[in-house]
Design an enzyme around this catalytic site. Sequence first.
Site, PDB file in Angstrom:
ATOM      1  N   HIS A   1     -36.432 -31.136  -3.234  1.00  0.00           N
ATOM      2  CA  HIS A   1     -35.118 -30.630  -2.847  1.00  0.00           C
ATOM      3  C   HIS A   1     -34.401 -31.643  -1.961  1.00  0.00           C
ATOM      4  O   HIS A   1     -34.536 -31.624  -0.734  1.00  0.00           O
ATOM      5  CB  HIS A   1     -35.275 -29.305  -2.099  1.00  0.00           C
ATOM      6  CG  HIS A   1     -35.945 -28.231  -2.904  1.00  0.00           C
ATOM      7  ND1 HIS A   1     -37.310 -28.204  -3.105  1.00  0.00           N
ATOM      8  CD2 HIS A   1     -35.432 -27.167  -3.575  1.00  0.00           C
ATOM      9  CE1 HIS A   1     -37.618 -27.159  -3.857  1.00  0.00           C
ATOM     10  NE2 HIS A   1     -36.500 -26.519  -4.153  1.00  0.00           N
TER      11      HIS A   1
ATOM     12  N   HIS B   1     -29.173 -29.348  -4.679  1.00  0.00           N
ATOM     13  CA  HIS B   1     -30.143 -28.538  -3.920  1.00  0.00           C
ATOM     14  C   HIS B   1     -31.581 -28.847  -4.322  1.00  0.00           C
ATOM     15  O   HIS B   1     -32.413 -29.172  -3.469  1.00  0.00           O
ATOM     16  CB  HIS B   1     -29.865 -27.047  -4.128  1.00  0.00           C
ATOM     17  CG  HIS B   1     -30.970 -26.155  -3.636  1.00  0.00           C
ATOM     18  ND1 HIS B   1     -31.109 -25.798  -2.319  1.00  0.00           N
ATOM     19  CD2 HIS B   1     -31.999 -25.569  -4.298  1.00  0.00           C
ATOM     20  CE1 HIS B   1     -32.172 -25.024  -2.182  1.00  0.00           C
ATOM     21  NE2 HIS B   1     -32.735 -24.862  -3.373  1.00  0.00           N
TER      22      HIS B   1
ATOM     23  N   GLU C   1     -41.266  -2.878   8.966  1.00  0.00           N
ATOM     24  CA  GLU C   1     -42.564  -3.373   8.512  1.00  0.00           C
ATOM     25  C   GLU C   1     -42.503  -4.831   8.071  1.00  0.00           C
ATOM     26  O   GLU C   1     -43.449  -5.592   8.304  1.00  0.00           O
ATOM     27  CB  GLU C   1     -43.086  -2.531   7.341  1.00  0.00           C
ATOM     28  CG  GLU C   1     -43.528  -1.122   7.708  1.00  0.00           C
ATOM     29  CD  GLU C   1     -42.424  -0.116   7.498  1.00  0.00           C
ATOM     30  OE1 GLU C   1     -42.724   1.087   7.474  1.00  0.00           O
ATOM     31  OE2 GLU C   1     -41.252  -0.537   7.355  1.00  0.00           O
TER      32      GLU C   1
ATOM     33  N   HIS D   1     -45.943   8.466  -0.520  1.00  0.00           N
ATOM     34  CA  HIS D   1     -46.730   8.185   0.678  1.00  0.00           C
ATOM     35  C   HIS D   1     -48.226   8.071   0.388  1.00  0.00           C
ATOM     36  O   HIS D   1     -49.016   7.847   1.307  1.00  0.00           O
ATOM     37  CB  HIS D   1     -46.505   9.277   1.734  1.00  0.00           C
ATOM     38  CG  HIS D   1     -45.195   9.168   2.438  1.00  0.00           C
ATOM     39  ND1 HIS D   1     -43.987   9.157   1.768  1.00  0.00           N
ATOM     40  CD2 HIS D   1     -44.891   9.056   3.761  1.00  0.00           C
ATOM     41  CE1 HIS D   1     -42.999   9.053   2.649  1.00  0.00           C
ATOM     42  NE2 HIS D   1     -43.516   8.983   3.849  1.00  0.00           N
TER      43      HIS D   1
END
Length: 653
Positions: free
Chosen positions: A27, A260, A407, A469
Amino acid sequence: MSAMDNFCVNAIRVVSAEEITKAKSGHPGIALGSAPILHTLFTRHLNINCEDEKWYNRDRFVLSAGHGSALLYVMLLLSGFNITKEDLKQFRQKDSRTPGHPEYRHVPGVEMTTGPLGQGISTAVGMAIAEKYLEAKFNKPNFNVIDNHTYVLVGDGDLQEGVSMEACAIAGHLNLNRLVVLYDSNDIQLDSEVQATTSDDVKQKFEAMGWDYFRVNDGNDCEEIDRVIKLAKASSKPAIVEIKTIIGYGAPNSGEKSVHGKPLSEEDLQTLRKNLNYDFDSFDIPDVVINFYKKNVRERGYNACSEWNEMISYFANEHKEDYDLFLKFMYNSFDPDKLTNLPHYEVGTSKATRNIMGEILNDLSLKLPNLIGGSADLSSSTMVKGADGNLSSSNPLGRNILFGVREHAMGAIANGITLYGGLRGFGSGFFVFSDYLRPAIRLAAIMGIPTMFLFSHDSVCVGEDGPTHQPVEQLGSFRLMPNLNVVRPADGNEMLAAMVNACKDNNYPSLIVSTRQPLPTLAETSYEKTLLGGYLAYVADKNAKYAFIATGSELSLCIEVAKKFKAEGINVNVVSMPSTFLFEKQSSEYKNSVLPKNQIRMAVEMGASAPWYKYANYVKGIDEFGASMPLKEIHQYYGFTVDDIYIEFKNIM
């Protein structure tokens, strides 16, 4: 920019581009555009010492935009680390010391493995938390024992990742003023201009999260970059410096998205040299550049390290007790194996292993002051909570981190705490939501760091909360992840072994799962044998033709079934397999003694069945999403009762 700075920057640009062109992969955009940023940071601010790579008070630099590794390797070479021009020429090649993205421990000077965007900046927040805690714990008047910054280079992609915003919100909330983010703002990303994907006001967004915002309009102006970094370092808040750059500066296609990730051709490379007025042989770094870095990075870092070591010697004389404790942190010399009076669980008692996990963590936290972490707004359910109160800007010595419902960031921050050195980060939540922090767990496994991931609600026995869950595939999928110790303890004995082992200086992270429902403490389990990963828990006969393999809540179930068979004169052994990872580390002789050839075995676990066929002929598992119902009905519904397992195995015999 001074003539010397300009010459050094152009040398860095050209050599970085040469790495990529030779490899035919990489890159060049960020390497050419960000070179002035890193040149200024390394030569004027970053305190590192190539002669003492792990100097504890060094500044940490994280290349969050890990695709810019070619640039980082040139910076590390110039800074005196053990990287050679030959290493640069082997960029991205087989067995190279310069891989496509920076890899922790693969080459000196790399603070963490990066590449997945957003993970670097989020992990750096954990490093800044570690610095804040240790600064509060050990600094005294006239003794700045901990006095370092964490610097991060990010691109637009990093700031578009959700994990970054979670982590940056925490950083602002905790007022992590030693964190400086350098934002390579070039208005281009891989598919388009940035304005085609986002219209965020970066300044307002970060200021709203409690950060200071600074801007540099000319990314080639080292003097201005230097001035603004000084302002950022002096801020009482975490700071982001937006630096406007031109992607692929100097290349024929500079400013375009194509630069890029597309290597320059040899012809384009010649154009780059001409545009930068840099006419030297391939991979040639002039002595004037080497000497400039020797003075402004190597010698400055060496002197800073020497002054710190001298200060520490005086600190040792005036604060001996603190110094002795500091050495334990610095050298990570806390030894969990030497701990005494650990929690004990009586056979016949019954308790959810999540409660046991919490009790053990509380006890370990009293004895191991390097444990820092918390839960994702679930400590009252997971029972996992750090010691000494909640970490905050007013209580930097708190070891419980209130991550909030974040999380994603929790996993990365826990890794950063561990990576800082001397500390052990941990995070906790419901096991089904471990998917949110899977990238951080995977990075911990790749880096080989002992971060602790502690989850509760390990099966469909979550009950009424239903399939969203109730984990099913998580145990199996994480067991497939290399270098990750997944442990599913059956009772207090196995949980204690798992937790103590996780606190050791391992070269792998630990993922420990616990139950919501109570489980009996078994006479058949063993602390010592749990560390072997798998062992014979119930022995009907050492030469038994049949055996169960079980983990967690299913171990006591299988022992009951085996005893029922024993009453009929049929010998069925039961193997407890809390950790297939540790079991695979044992000798072939041991593994064959636990799982002898030609034995008929059934693995029993309330989760995905596929991974168990490595060890068993038959598997009793759950290969569908769960359903909402009371716990008392779940075992019967899915066929995990003594009678169900007995009949199913009887039909196999």
